[in-house]
Design a protein around this motif. Structure first.
Motif: not given
Length: 508
Positions: A225-226, A340-342, A348-350, A385-389
């Motif tokens: 998904i771009a 896109i998520n864990a 995939y996402v960008a 994208p899954s980074r918590s911050k």
């Protein structure tokens, strides 16, 4: 003069058919901008069967409506990443973008692409004493990373420069010519491209089932998904982690000398500068006047402001082209690139390139193509994208408080009850208790559309510069006839008499 980007006008490119059949592919890439087409190029070069679809034309979105800067200098960013995370993360971000810059140059040389690619220094500067410390801090972090950079107390510009940093050996080019050439190479390498093909639904399976607006089905082992803003969310709530920002650019006929280089300031109002020579044109590009989508001043003409600035500072007075661009800013300054998520290992996402989509879009192509072909990439953890911050930052909270305020205030607004509108004028009118946006074009034709956003139902606001209805909550945009210009909305606005808008967030 129509508001169209010079890059898009300068390169017609090939026309690709609309999807009119069911197909199966190894990898479907949604989005024909620099991340999508570059991913298709890298994968097809490795023998992967790829299909690219775009809702409009190849490079017709933000990839064709920017300043054409190819640089790893992204304003004041490395000190921000160091503060948010650490020096190691800042260094990884630089190395990824620098690798992307070098990859783009090698692709251009290998394929003899004529896109006016030119290596030049990139400068970040300030005219305010208040930002000297920010420039100094950025310089110290850049030196610690090992970046080839210099500190300056003046620049060869007719501006009152207080401090500046330059990155050496950066680049600028014509993005549309580059992407058009890459698209043709993708076809030669066995890929397929479909234009004017809008994707509306994703059925997540081992073999993803993706359905177009016209009902045709694409079966794909991998889905990329771009599409600038993800049209499919996968329960990751990207609309809540991205801030939509609009900015404006004019291209003036350059009659006076301008230094070789690319320039951008730190403070507001924002200003970005570069020159362009090619195709018989000799242009000075002046950009800026950024604002959150749907939060611009209806009484301001941002193009006129930029024109006045260019006349005053540089003595140029003929505007030949003008256009605007929409950027999606992540909450921690780093794009969301990867799975896109864990839970999903084949979607995939960008997104979230935060105004630096030429190199960051290429970084996305590098990471995603590696994940698809080998399951690993050296930069995947930096951009995951899954980074918590990205969920828990102050910016995330601030953005979503703003959304709540806009949603409530939109419900409390009342429009005019009378429909008395001049040609070229817009009014919000209330008909049978419902607010509509009414616009009359120069020929006297009246368009009345429901101004509830079809993403999550926020009240839309008028953008007079672009004659569009913009959502202050999550950045969707519609033309005055109701057609979708920018996501995350996927449904058009209904005209008066057609019933309520179909609100569909497409989160699941």
């Amino acid at each position: 003069m129509e508001n169209e980007a010079y890059w898009i006008l300068s390169s017609e490119g090939k026309n690709y058919e609309k999807l009119k059949k069911d197909i199966t592919t190894e990898c479907l890439i949604v989005g024909g901008g620099i991340p999508g087409i570059t991913t298709a190029y890298l994968l097809s070069k490795k023998g992967v069967k790829v299909t690219v679809v775009d809702a409009g034309k190849i490079c017709g979105g933000c990839s064709g409506r920017n300043t054409g800067k190819v640089t790893s200098q992204h304003n004041i960013i490395y000190s921000k990443i160091k503060s948010e995370y650490n020096l190691k993360k800042a260094k990884s971000y630089y190395e990824a973008n620098n690798k992307a810059l070098n990859l783009m140059e090698s692709i251009i040389k290998e394929n003899n692409i004529d896109c006016s690619f030119e290596r030049l220094p990139a400068y970040t500067f300030t005219e305010s004493d208040d930002y000297i410390k920010d420039i100094e801090d950025e310089f110290e972090v850049c030196k610690a990373i090992g970046i080839d950079c210099e500190y300056h107390k003046s620049l060869p510009l007719p501006l009152n420069i207080k401090a500046a940093i330059s990155f050496n050996k950066q680049a600028q080019f014509n993005p549309k010519k580059y992407i058009d050439a890459l698209a043709e190479i993708v076809i030669k390498q066995g890929g397929e491209i479909y234009e004017n093909t809008t994707i509306k639904d994703v059925d997540k399976r081992k073999l993803n089932k993706i359905t177009s607006e016209d009902g045709y089905v694409i079966y794909a082992y991998n889905l990329v998904i771009a599409s600038h803003h993800p049209f499919y969310d996968g329960m990751s709530f990207y609309f809540a982690r991205l801030e939509p920002e609009r900015s404006y650019i004019i291209a003036m006929n350059k009659t006076k000398d301008f230094p070789k280089g690319m320039f951008i300031n730190v403070e507001s109002p924002s200003r970005t500068l570069r020159s362009y020579e090619g195709d018989g044109e000799n242009l000075l590009l002046v950009g800026g006047e950024k604002h959150r989508v749907g939060k611009g001043d209806e009484d301001k003409n941002y193009y006129d402001i930029l024109e006045s600035y260019a006349k005053e500072k540089f003595g140029e007075d003929e505007v030949k082209y003008k256009w605007s661009a929409q950027d999606w800013l992540s909450t921690d300054h780093i794009p969301y690139i990867g799975y896109i998520n864990a839970e999903f290992d084949n979607i995939y996402v960008a997104t979230g390139f935060s105004k630096w989509g030429m190199t960051n879009g290429t970084v996305a192509a590098m990471i995603i193509s590696d994940l698809i072909t080998s399951g690993d990439d050296e930069f995947k953890e930096t951009f995951t994208p899954s980074r918590s911050k990205s969920y828990l930052s102050k910016e995330f909270i601030k953005q979503n408080v703003n959304v709540a305020v806009e949603y409530i205030s939109g419900m409390l607004r009342c429009g005019d009850k009378e429909v008395s509108i001049e040609n070229g004028e817009m009014k919000i009118v209330r008909i049978k208790g419902v607010d509509y946006g009414a616009f009359k074009d120069e020929n006297g034709k009246l368009f009345i559309v429901n101004i509830k956003c079809t993403h999550l139902g926020c009240e839309l606001r008028w953008n007079n510069c672009e004659r569009s209805w913009d959502c202050p909550c999550h950045g969707s945009r519609f033309d005055y006839m109701g057609n979708v210009l920018e996501g995350p909305a996927i449904n058009p606005l209904k005209s008066y008499g057609e019933g309520p808008n179909k609100v569909e967030p497409n989160i699941l």
